[in-house]
Scaffold this motif. Structure first.
Motif, PDB file in Angstrom:
ATOM      1  N   PHE A   1      57.295   7.752  89.243  1.00 21.33           N
ATOM      2  CA  PHE A   1      57.297   6.746  90.164  1.00 21.33           C
ATOM      3  C   PHE A   1      57.171   7.049  91.687  1.00 21.33           C
ATOM      4  O   PHE A   1      57.761   8.138  92.098  1.00 21.33           O
ATOM      5  CB  PHE A   1      58.772   5.904  89.883  1.00 21.33           C
ATOM      6  CG  PHE A   1      58.746   5.064  88.614  1.00 21.33           C
ATOM      7  CD1 PHE A   1      58.291   3.982  88.478  1.00 21.33           C
ATOM      8  CD2 PHE A   1      59.013   5.589  87.392  1.00 21.33           C
ATOM      9  CE1 PHE A   1      58.223   3.103  87.417  1.00 21.33           C
ATOM     10  CE2 PHE A   1      59.181   5.070  86.393  1.00 21.33           C
ATOM     11  CZ  PHE A   1      58.718   3.739  86.147  1.00 21.33           C
TER      12      PHE A   1
ATOM     13  N   CYS B   1      53.368  -3.141  79.350  1.00 26.62           N
ATOM     14  CA  CYS B   1      53.797  -2.279  80.453  1.00 26.62           C
ATOM     15  C   CYS B   1      54.830  -3.184  81.078  1.00 26.62           C
ATOM     16  O   CYS B   1      54.516  -4.067  82.041  1.00 26.62           O
ATOM     17  CB  CYS B   1      52.898  -1.785  81.433  1.00 26.62           C
ATOM     18  SG  CYS B   1      53.535  -0.949  82.609  1.00 26.62           S
TER      19      CYS B   1
ATOM     20  N   GLY C   1      57.804   2.550  94.753  1.00 27.42           N
ATOM     21  CA  GLY C   1      58.292   2.080  93.392  1.00 27.42           C
ATOM     22  C   GLY C   1      57.390   1.918  92.214  1.00 27.42           C
ATOM     23  O   GLY C   1      57.921   1.546  91.040  1.00 27.42           O
ATOM     24  N   LYS C   2      56.277   2.252  92.297  1.00 26.21           N
ATOM     25  CA  LYS C   2      55.305   2.083  91.538  1.00 26.21           C
ATOM     26  C   LYS C   2      55.246   3.236  90.343  1.00 26.21           C
ATOM     27  O   LYS C   2      55.313   4.074  90.883  1.00 26.21           O
ATOM     28  CB  LYS C   2      53.726   1.549  91.880  1.00 26.21           C
ATOM     29  CG  LYS C   2      53.815   0.863  93.037  1.00 26.21           C
ATOM     30  CD  LYS C   2      53.840  -0.951  92.188  1.00 26.21           C
ATOM     31  CE  LYS C   2      53.240  -1.688  93.524  1.00 26.21           C
ATOM     32  NZ  LYS C   2      54.383  -2.839  93.754  1.00 26.21           N
ATOM     33  N   LEU C   3      54.915   2.932  88.983  1.00 27.41           N
ATOM     34  CA  LEU C   3      54.681   3.578  87.967  1.00 27.41           C
ATOM     35  C   LEU C   3      53.401   4.505  88.303  1.00 27.41           C
ATOM     36  O   LEU C   3      52.221   3.759  88.226  1.00 27.41           O
ATOM     37  CB  LEU C   3      54.567   3.153  86.662  1.00 27.41           C
ATOM     38  CG  LEU C   3      54.151   4.142  85.469  1.00 27.41           C
ATOM     39  CD1 LEU C   3      55.449   5.261  85.349  1.00 27.41           C
ATOM     40  CD2 LEU C   3      54.294   3.319  84.063  1.00 27.41           C
TER      41      LEU C   3
ATOM     42  N   GLU D   1      61.855   6.291  81.946  1.00 24.16           N
ATOM     43  CA  GLU D   1      63.127   6.065  82.879  1.00 24.16           C
ATOM     44  C   GLU D   1      62.755   5.589  84.220  1.00 24.16           C
ATOM     45  O   GLU D   1      61.882   6.295  84.807  1.00 24.16           O
ATOM     46  CB  GLU D   1      63.968   7.070  83.146  1.00 24.16           C
ATOM     47  CG  GLU D   1      64.747   7.331  81.847  1.00 24.16           C
ATOM     48  CD  GLU D   1      65.686   8.471  81.826  1.00 24.16           C
ATOM     49  OE1 GLU D   1      66.610   8.586  82.778  1.00 24.16           O
ATOM     50  OE2 GLU D   1      65.907   9.226  80.856  1.00 24.16           O
ATOM     51  N   GLU D   2      62.943   4.298  84.678  1.00 27.21           N
ATOM     52  CA  GLU D   2      62.424   3.626  86.075  1.00 27.21           C
ATOM     53  C   GLU D   2      63.130   4.503  86.952  1.00 27.21           C
ATOM     54  O   GLU D   2      64.349   5.127  87.030  1.00 27.21           O
ATOM     55  CB  GLU D   2      63.050   2.176  86.011  1.00 27.21           C
ATOM     56  CG  GLU D   2      62.341   1.522  87.306  1.00 27.21           C
ATOM     57  CD  GLU D   2      62.332   0.293  87.305  1.00 27.21           C
ATOM     58  OE1 GLU D   2      61.954  -0.744  88.174  1.00 27.21           O
ATOM     59  OE2 GLU D   2      62.990  -0.529  86.206  1.00 27.21           O
ATOM     60  N   GLY D   3      62.262   4.920  88.094  1.00 27.46           N
ATOM     61  CA  GLY D   3      62.907   5.630  89.260  1.00 27.46           C
ATOM     62  C   GLY D   3      62.603   7.195  88.791  1.00 27.46           C
ATOM     63  O   GLY D   3      62.864   7.961  89.801  1.00 27.46           O
ATOM     64  N   ASN D   4      62.236   7.925  87.650  1.00 30.59           N
ATOM     65  CA  ASN D   4      62.029   8.926  87.476  1.00 30.59           C
ATOM     66  C   ASN D   4      61.170   9.529  88.511  1.00 30.59           C
ATOM     67  O   ASN D   4      60.124   8.861  88.505  1.00 30.59           O
ATOM     68  CB  ASN D   4      61.579   9.285  85.999  1.00 30.59           C
ATOM     69  CG  ASN D   4      61.052  10.698  85.584  1.00 30.59           C
ATOM     70  OD1 ASN D   4      60.551  11.309  86.574  1.00 30.59           O
ATOM     71  ND2 ASN D   4      61.059  10.841  84.363  1.00 30.59           N
TER      72      ASN D   4
ATOM     73  N   PHE E   1      56.490  -2.053  84.195  1.00 30.13           N
ATOM     74  CA  PHE E   1      56.574  -1.658  85.228  1.00 30.13           C
ATOM     75  C   PHE E   1      55.417  -2.153  86.061  1.00 30.13           C
ATOM     76  O   PHE E   1      54.308  -2.483  85.709  1.00 30.13           O
ATOM     77  CB  PHE E   1      56.484  -0.030  85.287  1.00 30.13           C
ATOM     78  CG  PHE E   1      57.692   0.551  84.365  1.00 30.13           C
ATOM     79  CD1 PHE E   1      58.993   0.442  84.757  1.00 30.13           C
ATOM     80  CD2 PHE E   1      57.166   1.099  83.226  1.00 30.13           C
ATOM     81  CE1 PHE E   1      59.968   1.058  84.023  1.00 30.13           C
ATOM     82  CE2 PHE E   1      58.245   1.748  82.498  1.00 30.13           C
ATOM     83  CZ  PHE E   1      59.559   1.629  82.611  1.00 30.13           C
ATOM     84  N   ASP E   2      55.296  -2.245  87.252  1.00 28.00           N
ATOM     85  CA  ASP E   2      54.365  -2.274  88.246  1.00 28.00           C
ATOM     86  C   ASP E   2      53.587  -1.013  88.486  1.00 28.00           C
ATOM     87  O   ASP E   2      54.487   0.039  88.459  1.00 28.00           O
ATOM     88  CB  ASP E   2      54.733  -2.975  89.534  1.00 28.00           C
ATOM     89  CG  ASP E   2      53.627  -3.738  90.567  1.00 28.00           C
ATOM     90  OD1 ASP E   2      52.526  -3.693  89.831  1.00 28.00           O
ATOM     91  OD2 ASP E   2      53.789  -4.068  91.498  1.00 28.00           O
TER      92      ASP E   2
END
Length: 179
Positions: free
Chosen positions: A91, A34, A96-98, A84-87, A36-37
């Motif tokens: 998130f 993964c 900002g965490k998933l 997508e980061e920031g979706n 993402f955080d």
């Protein structure tokens, strides 16, 4: 990794489940690469509470051991490449965490199953949490092939953390017909 933890039942859990769950979540996310955080919510409840959730959300009129409520739609199990980061759907805008989702475990079931299968309460809670973590990242067990993949992944995580099937009972009895 952020683990939001709530204990909404009256049994004393004989180990630090928050710490254990955090280690399991980190191990699962690491094993699945993964990028993402992430954030997961874990709630420990009694059979009455999980019964109501199972009835209301799944239409099943009985208690269960664990429920998973994923927040991310994975196109392929454990494949984070399409996220997508920031979706805004996935998130948390504040940190900002998933946001992977919610896990709800019945303490009543966990204690009973630990006794039934002859292993420790820690092992049972850990199994249920690891199982649910894989559900949150898109794995399921609807076919024998999918179940086999999921079971191998769960076992690998628990084994890597030393959370094995050995019983805490004085007679050391272990039943191998589950978990």
């Amino acid at each position: 990794m952020i683990l939001n933890y709530e204990d909404e039942q009256n049994r004393e859990i004989p180990f630090d489940f928050r710490e254990t769950a955090t280690k399991i979540a980190d191990a699962v996310l690491s094993s699945e690469k993964c990028p993402f955080d992430a954030e997961v919510s874990l709630t420990i409840v009694d059979d009455e509470s999980i019964y109501k959730l199972n009835r209301d959300y799944r239409g099943i009129d009985s208690p269960t051991d664990v429920l998973s409520f994923p927040m991310v739609d994975f196109e392929k199990s454990g494949d984070f490449s399409t996220i997508e980061e920031g979706n805004a759907d996935y998130f948390d805008p504040e940190n900002g965490k998933l946001m992977l989702g919610d896990i709800i475990i019945s303490a009543d079931h966990a204690f009973a199953q630990a006794e039934l299968y002859g292993h420790s309460v820690r092992r049972e809670f850990s199994f249920l949490f690891a199982h649910s973590m894989f559900h949150l990242i898109g794995y399921d067990h609807m076919t024998p092939e999918d179940a086999s993949v999921m079971e191998k992944k769960q076992s690998a995580i628990l084994d890597s953390l030393g959370i094995v099937r050995e019983s805490d009972r004085p007679d050391g009895g272990v039943r191998s017909d589950r978990h």
